[in-house]
Design an enzyme around this catalytic site. Structure first.
Site, short mmCIF file in Angstrom:
data_model
loop_
_atom_site.label_atom_id
_atom_site.label_comp_id
_atom_site.label_asym_id
_atom_site.label_seq_id
_atom_site.Cartn_x
_atom_site.Cartn_y
_atom_site.Cartn_z
N ASP A 1 0.87 -1.19 0.00
CA ASP A 1 0.00 0.00 0.00
C ASP A 1 0.90 1.23 0.00
O ASP A 1 1.98 1.19 0.58
CB ASP A 1 -0.88 0.00 1.27
CG ASP A 1 -2.18 0.76 1.08
OD1 ASP A 1 -2.10 1.97 0.80
OD2 ASP A 1 -3.26 0.16 1.20
N ALA B 1 -9.80 -6.26 -8.77
CA ALA B 1 -11.03 -5.68 -8.22
C ALA B 1 -11.59 -4.72 -9.24
O ALA B 1 -11.14 -3.58 -9.35
CB ALA B 1 -10.71 -4.95 -6.93
N TYR C 1 -12.10 6.98 -12.72
CA TYR C 1 -12.20 5.68 -12.05
C TYR C 1 -12.80 4.65 -13.02
O TYR C 1 -12.23 3.58 -13.23
CB TYR C 1 -13.10 5.83 -10.83
CG TYR C 1 -13.25 4.59 -9.96
CD1 TYR C 1 -12.15 4.03 -9.30
CD2 TYR C 1 -14.50 4.01 -9.78
CE1 TYR C 1 -12.31 2.91 -8.49
CE2 TYR C 1 -14.66 2.90 -8.96
CZ TYR C 1 -13.56 2.36 -8.32
OH TYR C 1 -13.73 1.25 -7.51
N TYR D 1 -3.96 -10.22 -21.10
CA TYR D 1 -2.91 -11.08 -20.53
C TYR D 1 -3.38 -12.54 -20.46
O TYR D 1 -2.61 -13.47 -20.66
CB TYR D 1 -2.48 -10.59 -19.14
CG TYR D 1 -1.26 -9.70 -19.20
CD1 TYR D 1 -1.32 -8.44 -19.77
CD2 TYR D 1 -0.03 -10.14 -18.72
CE1 TYR D 1 -0.22 -7.63 -19.85
CE2 TYR D 1 1.10 -9.33 -18.79
CZ TYR D 1 1.00 -8.08 -19.36
OH TYR D 1 2.11 -7.29 -19.43
#
Ligand code: UDP
Length: 327
Positions: A32, A115, A146, A160
């Site tokens: 983080d 997420a 966002y 990917y």
């Protein structure tokens, strides 16, 4: 012992995921940069040998020495107020951050779960939202930073998977609540509970007829855990389909807290979605998941959490001075 890297580890969802994977016997590396996260959410894990913390911004190259089995990418600002304050960081962590972590997953031969969000559906014209719906997003509106980062994130992850054969999982998270939400991040639940605890009126935006469907955090974590261990590679909605208008939600919070304050109406933010409710048929049939905690139970636990915080937290205008973290 399997090893999982969890980004956004000091945030609301990331910290609950750290707890869950520790409980399941994994070695957890939490990462983080602490722009919106808070070490308080994971300080109880610091004494554990199974847990390691790394202060790093995943929008920059990510180095991890350990072998990794799983990567869970949960680093991102996640409230409309945050996007307005740190729009570039929001774009970068969803796009560049995701790319860095996909590269790391490929190098480590790890499975990567990202997420994603109901925001990929924008202000939906299909209700309830199924995974097949492509969405109605304004790319240049305040939420665009966002929404588009998350849409890019899904596209990059799928690329990917398709081109490199990487094991990937994509979860679309609907509104989730519970202990460790930031009291002052502007989201509706901490906003209403904070107002009730301070003895202020509850601010309903617009006419309060817009809807949301709130999922308790433990249910969400269970859904993530199951999806990660399934073999399903298409996006999957995880959320609680119990839909409520924001006006009714304010009334529930008034009852729960016993506040004598009233509701006041303020302008609706730009591009605020009018309706949101997940269709969770896929979660039900593929990973045998559905939410177990009803709103009354979940809200009670969450209210107790906010009540237990030191009183000065209630009066902090900002949880963080963003500016000093932003280069
Ligand atoms: N909202 C509100 N009062 C507040 C904060 C939010 O009425 O003090 C409304 C907001 O306009 C939106 C809903 O509550 O319609 C959920 O807002 P939140 O920011 O929690 O999440 P999101 O819009 O991303 O679902």
């Amino acid at each position: 012992m399997k090893t999982v890297l969890i980004t956004g580890a000091a945030g609301f969802l990331g910290s609950h995921l750290c707890d869950r994977f520790i409980k399941e016997g994994y070695k957890v590396i939490g990462m983080d940069n602490l722009i919106t996260g808070d070490l308080k959410n994971i300080e109880h894990l610091f004494p554990l040998e199974q847990f390691e913390f790394c202060n790093h911004d995943v929008s920059n190259y990510v180095h991890v020495a350990d072998e990794l089995d799983y990567i869970l990418h949960f680093a991102s600002p996640a409230s409309p107020i945050d996007y307005l304050k740190i729009p570039i960081q929001t774009l970068k962590v969803g796009s560049l951050g995701t790319h860095n972590l996909l590269g790391l997953a490929k190098a480590k031969n790890a499975r990567m779960l990202i997420a994603s969000t109901s925001e990929v559906y924008g202000d939906p014209t299909v209700h309830p939202q199924t995974e097949e719906y492509w969405g109605n997003v304004n790319p240049v509106g305040p939420r665009g930073v966002y929404d588009e980062a998350k849409r890019f994130q899904e596209a990059m992850t799928m690329a990917y998977h398709t081109y490199h054969g990487l094991e990937t999982r994509i979860i679309r998270i609907f509104n989730t609540y519970g202990p460790r939400m930031r009291l002052n991040d502007g989201r509706v639940l901490p906003a209403f509970i904070g107002q009730a605890l301070r003895g202020e009126d509850l601010t309903v935006f617009g006419n309060g007829k817009q809807t949301r469907s709130f999922c308790y955090v433990d249910d969400l974590v269970e859904g993530i855990y199951r999806l990660l261990h399934s073999d399903y590679t298409q996006p999957m909605n995880i959320g609680n389909p119990d839909e409520i208008t924001i006006g009714e939600f304010a009334e529930e919070i008034i009852k729960l807290t016993g506040t004598t304050q009233k509701v006041i109406y303020q302008p609706l933010p730009v591009d605020d979605p009018m309706q949101r409710q997940p269709n969770i048929d896929k979660a039900r049939s593929i990973i045998k998941w559905e939410p177990k905690v009803n709103r009354a139970e979940g809200l009670k636990i969450t209210y107790e959490y906010f009540k237990s915080l030191p009183e000065q937290e209630l009066y902090k205008k900002e949880h963080k001075e963003f500016d000093k973290y932003i280069k």
